[in-house]
Scaffold this motif. Structure first.
Motif, PDB file in Angstrom:
ATOM      1  N   ASP A 571       0.823  -1.211   0.000  1.00  0.00           N
ATOM      2  CA  ASP A 571       0.000   0.000   0.000  1.00  0.00           C
ATOM      3  C   ASP A 571       0.857   1.261   0.000  1.00  0.00           C
ATOM      4  O   ASP A 571       0.561   2.232  -0.722  1.00  0.00           O
ATOM      5  CB  ASP A 571      -0.939   0.000   1.213  1.00  0.00           C
ATOM      6  CG  ASP A 571      -2.051  -1.028   1.090  1.00  0.00           C
ATOM      7  OD1 ASP A 571      -2.304  -1.514  -0.036  1.00  0.00           O
ATOM      8  OD2 ASP A 571      -2.670  -1.346   2.135  1.00  0.00           O
ATOM      9  N   ALA A 572       1.938   1.250   0.782  1.00  0.00           N
ATOM     10  CA  ALA A 572       2.807   2.427   0.845  1.00  0.00           C
ATOM     11  C   ALA A 572       3.542   2.632  -0.480  1.00  0.00           C
ATOM     12  O   ALA A 572       3.678   3.775  -0.959  1.00  0.00           O
ATOM     13  CB  ALA A 572       3.802   2.287   1.998  1.00  0.00           C
ATOM     14  N   TYR A 573       4.017   1.544  -1.072  1.00  0.00           N
ATOM     15  CA  TYR A 573       4.701   1.664  -2.366  1.00  0.00           C
ATOM     16  C   TYR A 573       3.735   2.173  -3.422  1.00  0.00           C
ATOM     17  O   TYR A 573       4.064   3.084  -4.198  1.00  0.00           O
ATOM     18  CB  TYR A 573       5.290   0.322  -2.782  1.00  0.00           C
ATOM     19  CG  TYR A 573       5.903   0.345  -4.168  1.00  0.00           C
ATOM     20  CD1 TYR A 573       7.102   1.011  -4.404  1.00  0.00           C
ATOM     21  CD2 TYR A 573       5.272  -0.279  -5.243  1.00  0.00           C
ATOM     22  CE1 TYR A 573       7.655   1.052  -5.683  1.00  0.00           C
ATOM     23  CE2 TYR A 573       5.815  -0.243  -6.517  1.00  0.00           C
ATOM     24  CZ  TYR A 573       7.012   0.421  -6.730  1.00  0.00           C
ATOM     25  OH  TYR A 573       7.545   0.473  -7.996  1.00  0.00           O
ATOM     26  N   HIS A 574       2.537   1.618  -3.459  1.00  0.00           N
ATOM     27  CA  HIS A 574       1.563   2.067  -4.439  1.00  0.00           C
ATOM     28  C   HIS A 574       1.173   3.532  -4.228  1.00  0.00           C
ATOM     29  O   HIS A 574       0.972   4.282  -5.197  1.00  0.00           O
ATOM     30  CB  HIS A 574       0.331   1.159  -4.398  1.00  0.00           C
ATOM     31  CG  HIS A 574       0.453  -0.041  -5.278  1.00  0.00           C
ATOM     32  ND1 HIS A 574      -0.374  -1.141  -5.180  1.00  0.00           N
ATOM     33  CD2 HIS A 574       1.300  -0.318  -6.307  1.00  0.00           C
ATOM     34  CE1 HIS A 574      -0.041  -2.033  -6.094  1.00  0.00           C
ATOM     35  NE2 HIS A 574       0.974  -1.560  -6.781  1.00  0.00           N
ATOM     36  N   ALA A 575       1.065   3.958  -2.982  1.00  0.00           N
ATOM     37  CA  ALA A 575       0.761   5.361  -2.714  1.00  0.00           C
ATOM     38  C   ALA A 575       1.881   6.266  -3.222  1.00  0.00           C
ATOM     39  O   ALA A 575       1.632   7.348  -3.778  1.00  0.00           O
ATOM     40  CB  ALA A 575       0.538   5.577  -1.216  1.00  0.00           C
ATOM     41  N   ARG A 576       3.106   5.818  -3.050  1.00  0.00           N
ATOM     42  CA  ARG A 576       4.247   6.591  -3.537  1.00  0.00           C
ATOM     43  C   ARG A 576       4.243   6.657  -5.065  1.00  0.00           C
ATOM     44  O   ARG A 576       4.492   7.712  -5.659  1.00  0.00           O
ATOM     45  CB  ARG A 576       5.541   5.945  -3.041  1.00  0.00           C
ATOM     46  CG  ARG A 576       6.795   6.637  -3.505  1.00  0.00           C
ATOM     47  CD  ARG A 576       8.044   5.938  -2.991  1.00  0.00           C
ATOM     48  NE  ARG A 576       9.212   6.379  -3.752  1.00  0.00           N
ATOM     49  CZ  ARG A 576      10.193   5.585  -4.108  1.00  0.00           C
ATOM     50  NH1 ARG A 576      10.168   4.296  -3.776  1.00  0.00           N
ATOM     51  NH2 ARG A 576      11.219   6.056  -4.790  1.00  0.00           N
ATOM     52  N   LEU A 581       3.728   9.733  -9.978  1.00  0.00           N
ATOM     53  CA  LEU A 581       3.461   9.631 -11.409  1.00  0.00           C
ATOM     54  C   LEU A 581       2.212  10.381 -11.867  1.00  0.00           C
ATOM     55  O   LEU A 581       2.161  10.872 -13.006  1.00  0.00           O
ATOM     56  CB  LEU A 581       3.338   8.164 -11.816  1.00  0.00           C
ATOM     57  CG  LEU A 581       4.547   7.266 -11.573  1.00  0.00           C
ATOM     58  CD1 LEU A 581       4.267   5.870 -12.113  1.00  0.00           C
ATOM     59  CD2 LEU A 581       5.805   7.832 -12.200  1.00  0.00           C
ATOM     60  N   SER A 582       1.207  10.451 -11.031  1.00  0.00           N
ATOM     61  CA  SER A 582      -0.090  10.996 -11.460  1.00  0.00           C
ATOM     62  C   SER A 582       0.007  12.373 -12.110  1.00  0.00           C
ATOM     63  O   SER A 582      -0.655  12.631 -13.129  1.00  0.00           O
ATOM     64  CB  SER A 582      -1.065  11.026 -10.292  1.00  0.00           C
ATOM     65  OG  SER A 582      -1.399   9.713  -9.897  1.00  0.00           O
ATOM     66  N   PRO A 583       0.815  13.309 -11.582  1.00  0.00           N
ATOM     67  CA  PRO A 583       0.879  14.637 -12.224  1.00  0.00           C
ATOM     68  C   PRO A 583       1.410  14.606 -13.653  1.00  0.00           C
ATOM     69  O   PRO A 583       1.233  15.576 -14.395  1.00  0.00           O
ATOM     70  CB  PRO A 583       1.816  15.419 -11.298  1.00  0.00           C
ATOM     71  CG  PRO A 583       1.762  14.722  -9.990  1.00  0.00           C
ATOM     72  CD  PRO A 583       1.595  13.282 -10.331  1.00  0.00           C
ATOM     73  N   LEU A 593      -4.592   4.426 -12.646  1.00  0.00           N
ATOM     74  CA  LEU A 593      -3.556   4.211 -11.638  1.00  0.00           C
ATOM     75  C   LEU A 593      -4.128   4.351 -10.231  1.00  0.00           C
ATOM     76  O   LEU A 593      -3.737   3.612  -9.321  1.00  0.00           O
ATOM     77  CB  LEU A 593      -2.414   5.194 -11.854  1.00  0.00           C
ATOM     78  CG  LEU A 593      -1.242   5.086 -10.878  1.00  0.00           C
ATOM     79  CD1 LEU A 593      -0.576   3.719 -10.972  1.00  0.00           C
ATOM     80  CD2 LEU A 593      -0.226   6.202 -11.117  1.00  0.00           C
ATOM     81  N   ALA A 594      -5.051   5.286 -10.043  1.00  0.00           N
ATOM     82  CA  ALA A 594      -5.661   5.447  -8.723  1.00  0.00           C
ATOM     83  C   ALA A 594      -6.381   4.165  -8.293  1.00  0.00           C
ATOM     84  O   ALA A 594      -6.305   3.755  -7.126  1.00  0.00           O
ATOM     85  CB  ALA A 594      -6.629   6.621  -8.743  1.00  0.00           C
ATOM     86  N   GLU A 595      -7.071   3.526  -9.228  1.00  0.00           N
ATOM     87  CA  GLU A 595      -7.738   2.257  -8.919  1.00  0.00           C
ATOM     88  C   GLU A 595      -6.719   1.155  -8.670  1.00  0.00           C
ATOM     89  O   GLU A 595      -6.871   0.357  -7.738  1.00  0.00           O
ATOM     90  CB  GLU A 595      -8.647   1.861 -10.076  1.00  0.00           C
ATOM     91  CG  GLU A 595      -9.810   2.825 -10.324  1.00  0.00           C
ATOM     92  CD  GLU A 595     -10.624   2.423 -11.548  1.00  0.00           C
ATOM     93  OE1 GLU A 595     -10.231   1.443 -12.230  1.00  0.00           O
ATOM     94  OE2 GLU A 595     -11.632   3.106 -11.823  1.00  0.00           O
TER      95      GLU A 595
END
Length: 601
Positions: A571-576, A581-583, A593-595
Motif C-alpha cells: 500500500d505504501a509503495y503504491h501510494a508513492r 506519477l499521477s501529475p 492508476l488510482a484504482e
C-alpha cells in the motif's frame, strides 16, 4: 523487436565441419569458444558473436568445447529451455552447468595427449588455469592461438563497429575525468603500481566520461586504456570515432593511439609495475606484459568498484530517469490491461508499443537491453528473446512477462512486471504472491555494513523455498549510470561474492518463478543502497531505496496470503507511485492508476 530467422541445422553442421578442418590443419584436437569479446564483455558486437555463428544460440552467456568427434555447449539455468530450442542436439551436446562443468565434460570426452587450443584474448588468466590443469591431467597441451580459428572459417564475419563517441557531460557524470583518474591514481599508489590496464568497456567509458554505440543497448565504445598513477592516460581507439569536441574533452593528459596499437604498446612497459585484474583482463594482456618484462601486479580492477558507488549527481539522475521511465511503464500497463483481454496482441506488437511510449520520454537514448516479452509458456524462459518464429499471441487465461529498460542521459533503468491477460486462476495468484513476498522481504531488509549480496540472496528465496520452489538465476545485479544494465562488482546471488554492498550502489531485486510450458513470473525493481539514519541498536545499518516506480497487477496479489507488514508495504509503495506519477499522466491513465494503487482489500 524481431531477430533474424534461425538457420537450419545443416548450416551449423557445415560451420562445425569447417572449424574442425581448420583445427586439424593447425594440429589441434579441440578448441574453446566462449561467448565474449576481446574485452570480456557480457554483451558483445556482432563481429564477436562466434558462439552464435557456430551454434545458433542467442543467449548472453554460454561456452562451447569443440573436439574432433564431439562438441558441447554449456549454459546456466537461465537458458535451459532456450538452448534446447536453438541448438541442434545432433551437433552439440547441451549441458547444464548445474550438472557438469566444461572441464568435467572434457575429462570424460577427450583422449590422452589432446592438443586443445584457445584464444588468449577471450579468456582471463583465472579462466585459463582450470583448463591448464584439465589438459595436463590428460597428458596434453593447452595452446594459445595467435589468431582465432573460428575467424579463419567465418568468411562473412561483420566488421568491427565504428560508431561515433560522444561526451558524457559532467552535469550527468557528477565528476570530471581528471578527478576520476586522480582517484584511480591514488588506488594505484596504494597498491604499489605505476600503471593500470583497462580492458573493460564500461570502465573505459566511465574513466573518460565518454559514451559510444559499438554494442547494442550498451553505450560503450571499443577501446583500451592505460592510466598512470599521476593521472596521465593513453586511450587506444579508432580515430574515426572521434570529433574535435571529444578530443577537446579528453584534454592534454590523454594521448590517443589506434585501437590495434594496444598490444604492441604493452611491450613498452618494461620494468613498470602494471596492475592487471586476472578476473577481468584477457590472458593475452598478462602474457604480453610478462614477455615485455613488466612487473604484473595482480589485483582487482579499481574502476569497477569506484564506478559502482554512484555520486550524488548520479543518484539524483537515477531517480529522475526512473520517474520518467515509470510514466512510460504505467501508460503501457494501462494500455495493456485494457487492450489485452480483447485479443489481437502478440509479443512483438506489445514490446514495440512499450518502446514507443519510452521514446516519448525526455532524454531517452535507447533501450538498455532487448525487451523480454514472454506470453504464456514463453515467459518461462528467463531470458527469452522473441523472434518472428516464436512470436506468440497474448491469450486469455495466460500470464505475460515483460522485462525491459531504458538508457537515459541521467540513468539506466531495468524493470520487470508480470500481468494477467485476463482474470487469473488461484495457482497463478499463489505463485505471483510468493514472488512478491520474496521481493518485499529483500526490499525491506536492513543489514550491517560489510554485508555482501551473497549473504542476502536467501532472503528473497525463502517464501519460494518454503513452498518447495526456486528460480535458477541471480536475485540482483549492479546497474550503471547511463552505462551497462549489468555491471559489477556487486551482485545478489547464490554464488559466493566477497564484494560488500555500499551506499550509492544500485542493484536489482528480481525474484521469480518459472513453470515450464505454462508461464513465468518475475518482479523486478532497482534499489539504491542507502544508510539507515534512524537504525536501532549499536551498529550502522544499510537498507534499500526503491527507485523503480510502476504498479503491480493487483489482480494477481492474494492479499490474504500477505502478512500485515507486507500489505502495508504494498500500500505504501503504491501510494508513492501514485503520488509521483499521477501529475505526469494523461487523465484516463491517472484514474486507472488510482484504482490500481488503492489499498489492498
Amino acid at each position: 523487436m524481431t531477430a533474424a530467422p534461425a538457420l537450419a541445422p545443416a548450416a551449423h553442421d557445415a560451420r562445425l565441419a569447417a572449424l574442425r578442418a581448420e583445427l586439424a590443419a593447425r594440429g589441434l584436437d579441440g578448441f574453446l569458444v566462449p561467448l565474449t569479446d576481446e574485452h570480456m564483455s557480457e554483451y558483445i558486437p556482432d563481429c564477436a558473436q562466434r558462439l552464435r555463428w557456430l551454434t545458433g544460440f542467442e543467449g548472453s552467456a554460454g561456452s562451447v568445447v569443440v573436439l574432433a568427434d564431439r562438441a558441447a555447449i554449456f549454459v546456466d539455468g537461465r537458458y535451459t529451455i532456450q538452448v534446447m530450442d536453438q541448438v541442434s542436439g545432433d551437433l552439440f551436446e547441451r549441458v547444464f552447468l548445474a550438472d557438469q562443468s566444461p572441464t568435467e565434460w572434457f575429462a570424460l570426452a577427450s583422449g590422452a595427449g589432446v592438443a586443445l587450443g584457445y584464444d588468449p584474448r577471450l579468456h582471463t588468466p583465472a579462466q585459463v588455469e582450470p583448463w591448464a590443469d584439465a589438459v595436463a591431467a590428460k597428458g596434453g597441451t593447452l595452446r594459445a592461438e595467435a589468431d582465432n580459428p573460428v575467424d579463419a572459417v567465418w568468411t562473412d564475419r561483420p566488421a568491427r563497429p565504428q560508431q561515433p563517441v560522444t561526451v558524457h557531460p559532467e552535469r550527468f557524470a557528477g565528476r570530471s575525468p581528471a578527478d576520476k583518474r586522480g582517484d584511480i591514481g591514488a588506488v594505484l599508489a596504494a597498491r604499489g603500481a605505476d600503471t593500470l590496464v583497462l580492458t573493460m568497456l564500461d570502465s573505459v567509458a566511465w574513466a573518460f566520461n565518454i559514451r559510444g554505440g559499438d554494442v547494442v543497448h550498451n553505450p560503450v565504445t571499443l577501446a583500451y586504456a592505460l592510466i598512470d598513477a599521476d593521472g596521465r592516460a593513453r586511450l587506444f581507439i579508432d580515430d574515426a570515432k572521434l570529433d574535435d569536441a571529444v578530443r577537446g574533452h579528453l584534454g592534454d593528459q590523454v594521448s590517443l593511439s589506434a585501437y590495434d596499437d594496444f598490444y604492441p604498446a604493452l611491450a613498452a612497459l618494461n620494468g613498470r609495475r602494471v596492475l592487471v585484474d586476472p578476473a577481468s583482463s584477457p590472458q593475452a594482456v598478462v602474457a604480453a606484459l610478462d614477455t615485455a618484462g613488466a612487473q604484473v601486479v595482480r589485483a582487482s580492477e579499481p574502476v569497477q568498484a569506484l564506478k559502482a558507488i554512484k555520486n550524488p549527481v548520479e543518484r539524483d539522475g537515477a531517480r529522475a530517469a526512473h520517474l520518467r521511465d515509470g510514466v512510460a511503464m504505467t501508460r503501457f500497463l494501462h494500455w495493456l490491461t485494457e487492450t489485452a483481454p480483447a485479443g489481437g496482441l502478440d509479443e512483438v506488437s506489445v514490446a514495440d508499443r512499450l518502446a514507443a511510449l519510452r521514446a516519448e520520454g525526455e532524454g531517452l537514448r535507447g533501450l538498455s537491453f532487448d525487451t523480454i516479452s514472454g506470453a504464456g509458456p514463453n515467459g518461462a524462459m528467463c531470458h527469452y528473446r522473441v523472434t518472428a518464429e516464436t512470436n506468440r499471441p497474448l491469450q486469455p487465461g495466460e500470464l505475460y512477462l515483460v522485462d525491459s529498460g531504458g538508457q537515459y542521459d541521467d540513468g539506466t533503468t531495468d524493470i520487470t512486471r508480470t500481468i494477467a491477460v485476463s482474470a487469473p486462476d488461484a495457482t497463478q495468484r499463489g505463485h505471483y504472491t510468493l514472488v512478491l513476498k520474496g521481493y518485499i522481504a529483500l526490499a525491506t531488509t536492513r543489514f550491517p555494513r560489510g554485508t555482501t549480496g551473497h549473504q542476502l540472496d536467501a532472503i528473497a528465496r525463502r517464501p519460494l523455498w518454503q513452498a518447495g520452489l526456486d528460480y535458477d538465476h541471480g536475485t540482483g545485479h549492479g546497474v550503471g549510470s547511463y552505462l551497462n544494465v549489468h555491471e559489477g562488482p556487486q551482485r545478489i546471488a547464490k554464488q559466493a561474492n566477497g564484494v560488500a554492498l555500499e551506499p550509492g550502489m544500485i542493484v536489482s531485486n528480481e525474484p521469480g518463478y518459472y513453470r515450464e510450458g505454462a508461464y513465468g513470473i518475475r518482479l523486478e525493481n532497482l534499489e539504491l543502497v542507502t544508510e539507515v539514519a534512524d537504525g536501532p541498536g549499536e551498529i550502522d545499518l544499510l537498507g534499500f531505496e526503491t527507485l523503480t516506480l510502476a504498479p503491480y497487477d493487483r489482480r494477481l496479489i492474494d492479499a490474504a496470503a500477505l502478512t500485515a507488514d507486507e500489505r502495508a508495504w504494498v500500500d505504501a509503495y503504491h501510494a508513492r507511485v501514485r503520488a509521483a506519477l499521477s501529475p505526469h499522466l494523461p487523465a484516463d491513465t491517472a484514474a486507472w492508476l488510482a484504482e490500481q494503487t488503492a489499498p489492498l482489500d
